[in-house]
Design an enzyme around this catalytic site. Structure first.
Site, PDB file in Angstrom:
ATOM      1  N   ARG A 103       0.283  -9.733  -0.694  1.00  0.00           N
ATOM      2  CA  ARG A 103       1.130  -8.561  -0.539  1.00  0.00           C
ATOM      3  C   ARG A 103       0.481  -7.618   0.466  1.00  0.00           C
ATOM      4  NH1 ARG A 103      -0.851  -4.219  -3.346  1.00  0.00           N
ATOM      5  NH2 ARG A 103       1.183  -3.222  -3.383  1.00  0.00           N
TER       6      ARG A 103
ATOM      7  N   ARG B 270     -14.644  -2.261  12.808  1.00  0.00           N
ATOM      8  CA  ARG B 270     -14.408  -0.847  12.551  1.00  0.00           C
ATOM      9  C   ARG B 270     -15.651  -0.033  12.847  1.00  0.00           C
ATOM     10  NH1 ARG B 270     -13.963  -0.440   5.895  1.00  0.00           N
ATOM     11  NH2 ARG B 270     -16.088  -1.110   5.408  1.00  0.00           N
TER      12      ARG B 270
ATOM     13  N   ARG C 108       4.716   1.814   2.346  1.00  0.00           N
ATOM     14  CA  ARG C 108       5.104   3.044   1.665  1.00  0.00           C
ATOM     15  C   ARG C 108       6.101   3.811   2.517  1.00  0.00           C
ATOM     16  NH1 ARG C 108      -0.926   5.196   0.021  1.00  0.00           N
ATOM     17  NH2 ARG C 108      -1.522   3.423  -1.280  1.00  0.00           N
TER      18      ARG C 108
ATOM     19  N   GLU D 144     -19.263  -2.238  12.807  1.00  0.00           N
ATOM     20  CA  GLU D 144     -19.362  -3.405  11.935  1.00  0.00           C
ATOM     21  C   GLU D 144     -18.856  -4.658  12.655  1.00  0.00           C
ATOM     22  OE1 GLU D 144     -17.588  -2.781   8.132  1.00  0.00           O
ATOM     23  OE2 GLU D 144     -18.736  -0.952   7.726  1.00  0.00           O
TER      24      GLU D 144
ATOM     25  N   ASP E 193     -14.156  -4.853  -6.157  1.00  0.00           N
ATOM     26  CA  ASP E 193     -14.279  -3.415  -5.977  1.00  0.00           C
ATOM     27  C   ASP E 193     -15.239  -2.908  -7.045  1.00  0.00           C
ATOM     28  OD1 ASP E 193     -12.680  -2.924  -3.758  1.00  0.00           O
ATOM     29  OD2 ASP E 193     -10.839  -2.906  -4.951  1.00  0.00           O
TER      30      ASP E 193
ATOM     31  N   TYR F  99     -14.903 -11.395  -4.682  1.00  0.00           N
ATOM     32  CA  TYR F  99     -14.996 -10.056  -4.114  1.00  0.00           C
ATOM     33  C   TYR F  99     -14.586  -9.042  -5.177  1.00  0.00           C
ATOM     34  CZ  TYR F  99     -14.378  -5.866  -1.456  1.00  0.00           C
ATOM     35  OH  TYR F  99     -14.485  -4.568  -1.020  1.00  0.00           O
TER      36      TYR F  99
ATOM     37  N   ARG G 105     -18.777 -14.924   4.364  1.00  0.00           N
ATOM     38  CA  ARG G 105     -18.777 -14.144   5.596  1.00  0.00           C
ATOM     39  C   ARG G 105     -19.773 -13.009   5.405  1.00  0.00           C
ATOM     40  NH1 ARG G 105     -17.053 -15.666  10.302  1.00  0.00           N
ATOM     41  NH2 ARG G 105     -16.238 -13.614  10.864  1.00  0.00           N
TER      42      ARG G 105
END
Length: 376
Positions: A179, A287, A183, A312, A362, A360, A256
């Site tokens: 997804r 970035r 917005r 980065e 958060d 991964y 990675r």
């Protein structure tokens, strides 16, 4: 009786949170870490009075009040709101994709016209796949085109994603982006969570608070004296690479990694935002992070005449480099399942965190995972 209830291998967020919760339960913990500092990839270094996120930007966000109250009980968090900007060929676009983005992309000012434009481009992608006899997206490119259309994909997704993964979007599996948030409001807040922020004084304050009741030994590699460490505590909490724990018996998992190019600048404000993504394929870095914006807001940005930026560069991981992102393709997923089957049979070893679970994470879900262990 062994000397400790828990030996915790790794002082990142999982290990440090576990140490805190164990101590609150009356348990005695030893935390070892092969690095010379604690905190894992949350570690910050003070440079010119600025807390620099040495292993990449970390922004804490959650809708779980218990988690938010917990971390704030250790150190107060500030009001930082993540609102990244994308730079494509010198033109700036707000992220996530919202009405500001659609105005910048197409000059559209109403939700109705923006939605119509996106739906039109999605239909074009569907028709193209249908003409080729394809009913389901075969790769990330087709998945992205079905979600947001060609303009957003070409300018804001394609180049950035290919740099991040080191592979063409047509070679990446579709499930990587199931997804993409769209917005139809003028809202640049990247996260939907109720709470977000950065620890006041930096993440070192959080880690120090979590570890305050544990014995901590930095510069200590578990694998250099494995037999000793395996027998020093009743239970082991392992947060390192799961394949390394099992001596790579099934083969090595792939990752990675990120290389950081840090620069101190004699200016109080370089880019006006903490995070600017460079989505053009010809720009080698993904970035630029300007660290002072995580903790300085408004006019106070100019209180410090210096700023620190980090470019980065996403690269393939090899031995000696820090593994960051699991490569969740079929081969690595199957390989991890083999290691997980071994881990599930362990009675006195707990595997937790992004490396031990090859996942991964958060930050808030890491804390939730530790909570679940102590609540079960």
């Amino acid at each position: 009786m062994k000397k400790y209830d828990y030996l915790i291998v790794g002082s990142g967020l999982y290990g440090s949170t576990f140490a805190c919760m164990a101590a609150r339960s009356g348990k005695k913990c030893l935390v070892i870490d092969k690095r010379s500092q604690t905190g894992g990839n949350l570690y910050c270094e003070n440079v010119e009075g600025i807390n620099v996120h040495k292993y990449g930007a970390h922004i804490f966000h959650t809708s779980n009040k218990e988690v938010w109250d917990f971390v704030n009980s250790i150190v107060e968090f500030n009001r930082y709101t993540n609102s990244p900007v994308a730079n494509y060929k010198g033109k700036l676009y707000n992220l996530p994709f919202n009405m500001n983005t659609f105005y910048q992309m197409w000059g559209l000012t109403t939700p109705e016209t923006a939605l119509a434009k996106i739906e039109e481009q999605k239909r074009e992608a569907e028709e193209l796949m249908c003409a080729e006899g394809v009913s389901e997206p075969r790769n990330l490119e087709e998945q992205a085109l079905l979600l947001v259309g060609r303009d957003i994909y070409e300018k804001l997704i394609k180049g950035y994603t290919e740099k991040q993964w080191g592979r063409k979007c047509t070679e990446l599996p579709a499930f990587i982006i199931k997804r993409l948030p769209v917005r139809l409001v003028f809202d640049n807040n990247y996260f939907n969570d109720k709470y977000q922020g950065i620890p006041i004084g930096g993440y070192n304050k959080l880690i120090e608070g979590l570890l305050k009741d544990a014995e901590v030994m930095p510069d200590t590699d578990f694998f250099h004296d494995r037999e000793r460490w395996m027998n020093i505590a009743d239970k082991i909490v392992f947060t390192g690479k799961i394949d390394e724990f099992y001596s790579y018996c099934f083969g090595k998992l792939e990752y990675r990694t990120v290389r950081f190019e840090e620069e101190v600048l004699s200016t109080p404000n370089y880019q006006g935002n903490a995070v600017v993504n460079y989505t053009e394929a010809t720009v080698p870095y993904t970035r630029i992070i300007e660290h002072k914006h995580f903790e300085s807001f408004g006019a106070e940005v100019y209180d410090n005449p210096y700023t620190v930026i980090s470019r980065e560069y996403s690269t393939e991981w090899s031995e000696g480099m820090e593994p960051y992102y699991p490569v969740n393709d079929t081969r690595n997923s199957q390989l991890y399942q083999q290691y997980k089957e071994l881990a599930d049979m362990e009675e006195n070893i707990i595997f937790g965190g992004r490396l031990a679970e090859y996942k991964y994470y958060d930050m808030a879900p890491i804390v939730e995972s530790v909570f679940k262990h102590f609540n079960d």
